[in-house]
Design an enzyme around this catalytic site. Structure first.
Site, PDB file in Angstrom:
ATOM      1  CG  ASP A 295      -1.950   1.123   1.164  1.00 44.07           C
ATOM      2  OD1 ASP A 295      -2.102   1.519   0.096  1.00 44.07           O
ATOM      3  OD2 ASP A 295      -2.069   1.681   2.261  1.00 44.07           O
ATOM      4  CG  ASP A 327      -6.456   6.958  -0.108  1.00 46.02           C
ATOM      5  OD1 ASP A 327      -5.461   7.865   0.160  1.00 46.02           O
ATOM      6  OD2 ASP A 327      -6.769   6.368   0.793  1.00 46.02           O
TER       7      ASP A 327
END
Length: 419
Positions: A295, A327
């Site tokens: 991530d 995001d």
């Protein structure tokens, strides 16, 4: 790129798609109705305005030190306005709770109110953008390893009050803009090493959420969504809010589930999850990111994972139930460029999906004509979809092709480089 050339290439593309039974004008209309929720935190590396010099914690990290980050609310607003000038369509802005207008005063997170975000609501009315909202549980002295799932009742109470207030703020945003505000709940809670009390922490997280959610707010104003994560920096072994936890919570409570492209196993995509979750939750919220093996919140680009995600959204036939938000926060490159590349890439992927002859492909499946299905899916890869996107940009009066690059370079020269 000259207008005459753009229109000529579009006419040729339109003819080719028509031969496949695809209405290009209808696809453009549908794309124009896709409002992407643009994340405010790319512009300032997730610093916010509560304590801009504070340390970023909670299993996330912005890497790089490219000059020109936004340091004030006005600078952030100017950056977002510039981004909106360079992309087609009408979009939303997603705010974190640490981005309030606190007037130079320190306001702790259990004390924030709608008034601290009124200037954002006024800005949204002026620009025509709608707002979404996020509770902020990270980067705070009371964050630690646990917040809503802490064994310490005082810590839990602090964060429960924060969550209550965030829901009310989001509801006020929804009321003022006449469109429900999606309030995303992501809690970083977890540990770096092996954890014995996993179920106890999950029980506490459930109890905390249940208690706060007893305050019923109309979905005309507020749509709560819960977001899972596999791991983060400092919580590699255990995250309380796992996919299974929040999938169960969302289904049980008939609320939105947020799927973040970077929050699963390194080789696991979220595209196939959409068709399953739409059967059990009212709507799905997406955080589109680009994980590089983890991530890492790289800028979204037009890759296979993004295209597959877009195809599943369109093929589901329930586009209105899937909310697309971005995001990522890359501090190593021009931040305005990061925004524009990510947004345009997402739109391009959606357009390719909208330009599929979906009904024809479904008919092949019903007749077990798998060769024909495969052949058409392969032919679609070489179709002139980009000519359609260029025409869409021309229609919307925004830069076509690579013209946005010069605009961003100019903005950097005149604005961000002087910060």
């Amino acid at each position: 790129m000259k207008e005459e050339q753009i229109k000529k290439e579009f006419a040729a593309a339109k003819e080719k798609y028509a031969a496949l039974g695809v209405d290009v004008e209808k696809a453009i209309e549908k794309l124009n109705n896709v409002s992407i929720s643009i994340h405010c935190w790319q512009s300032d590396d997730v610093s916010g305005f509560e304590n801009p010099e504070g340390e970023l914690t909670g299993g996330i990290q912005a890497t790089g030190n490219y000059p020109g980050k936004a340091n004030t609310i006005d600078e952030l607003k100017n950056d977002i306005e510039k981004v909106l000038e360079l992309i087609p369509g009408k979009h939303r802005l997603s705010l974190h709770a640490i981005y309030g207008d606190f007037g130079g005063e320190f306001v702790d997170r259990d004390q924030i109110e709608p008034k601290h975000f009124q200037t954002w609501m006024d800005w949204a009315k002026k620009t025509g953008a709608k707002l979404d909202f996020n509770s902020t549980f990270f980067s705070h002295p009371k964050s630690g390893n646990y917040s809503l799932s802490s064994f310490d009742p005082e810590i839990r109470n602090f964060w429960k009050e924060h969550l209550r207030r965030c829901r009310r703020i989001a509801a006020e945003m929804g009321r003022q803009q006449g469109d429900a505000c999606i309030h995303n709940i992501w809690v970083h809670d977890g540990e770096k090493d092996k954890t014995v009390s996993r179920i106890q922490h999950r029980e506490l997280l459930k109890e905390s959420l249940d208690e706060v959610m007893t305050e019923k707010i109309s979905t005309d104003y507020l749509k709560d969504s819960v977001e899972c994560k596999l791991f983060g920096i400092g919580s590699e072994s255990y995250v309380v809010g796992s996919h299974e936890f929040y999938m169960g919570y969302a289904v049980k409570n008939n609320m939105l589930l947020t799927l973040d492209a970077g929050h699963f196993h390194p080789t696991e995509g979220i595209a196939d999850k959409i068709s399953s979750m739409l059967l059990f939750v009212p709507e799905v919220n997406l955080h589109v990111s680009r994980p590089e093996r983890w991530d890492s919140d790289h800028v979204v680009i037009l890759n296979d994972a993004l295209l597959e995600l877009s195809q599943e959204i369109v093929r589901s036939g329930q586009m209105e139930k899937v909310h697309i938000g971005l995001d990522y926060f890359d501090a190593s490159i021009n931040r305005i460029g990061a925004y524009v590349v990510g947004i345009r890439s997402t739109q391009k992927a959606m357009l390719q999906a909208l330009l599929e002859p979906t009904e024809k492909l479904r008919e092949y499946e019903k007749r077990d004509n798998n060769f024909q299905r495969m052949a058409y899916l392969e032919e679609l890869k070489a179709m002139p979809w980009n000519a359609v996107y260029n025409y869409y940009c021309l229609q919307q009066g925004v830069p076509v092709g690579d013209e946005y690059i010069q605009e961003i370079e100019k903005y950097e020269s005149e604005v961000t480089s002087k910060r």
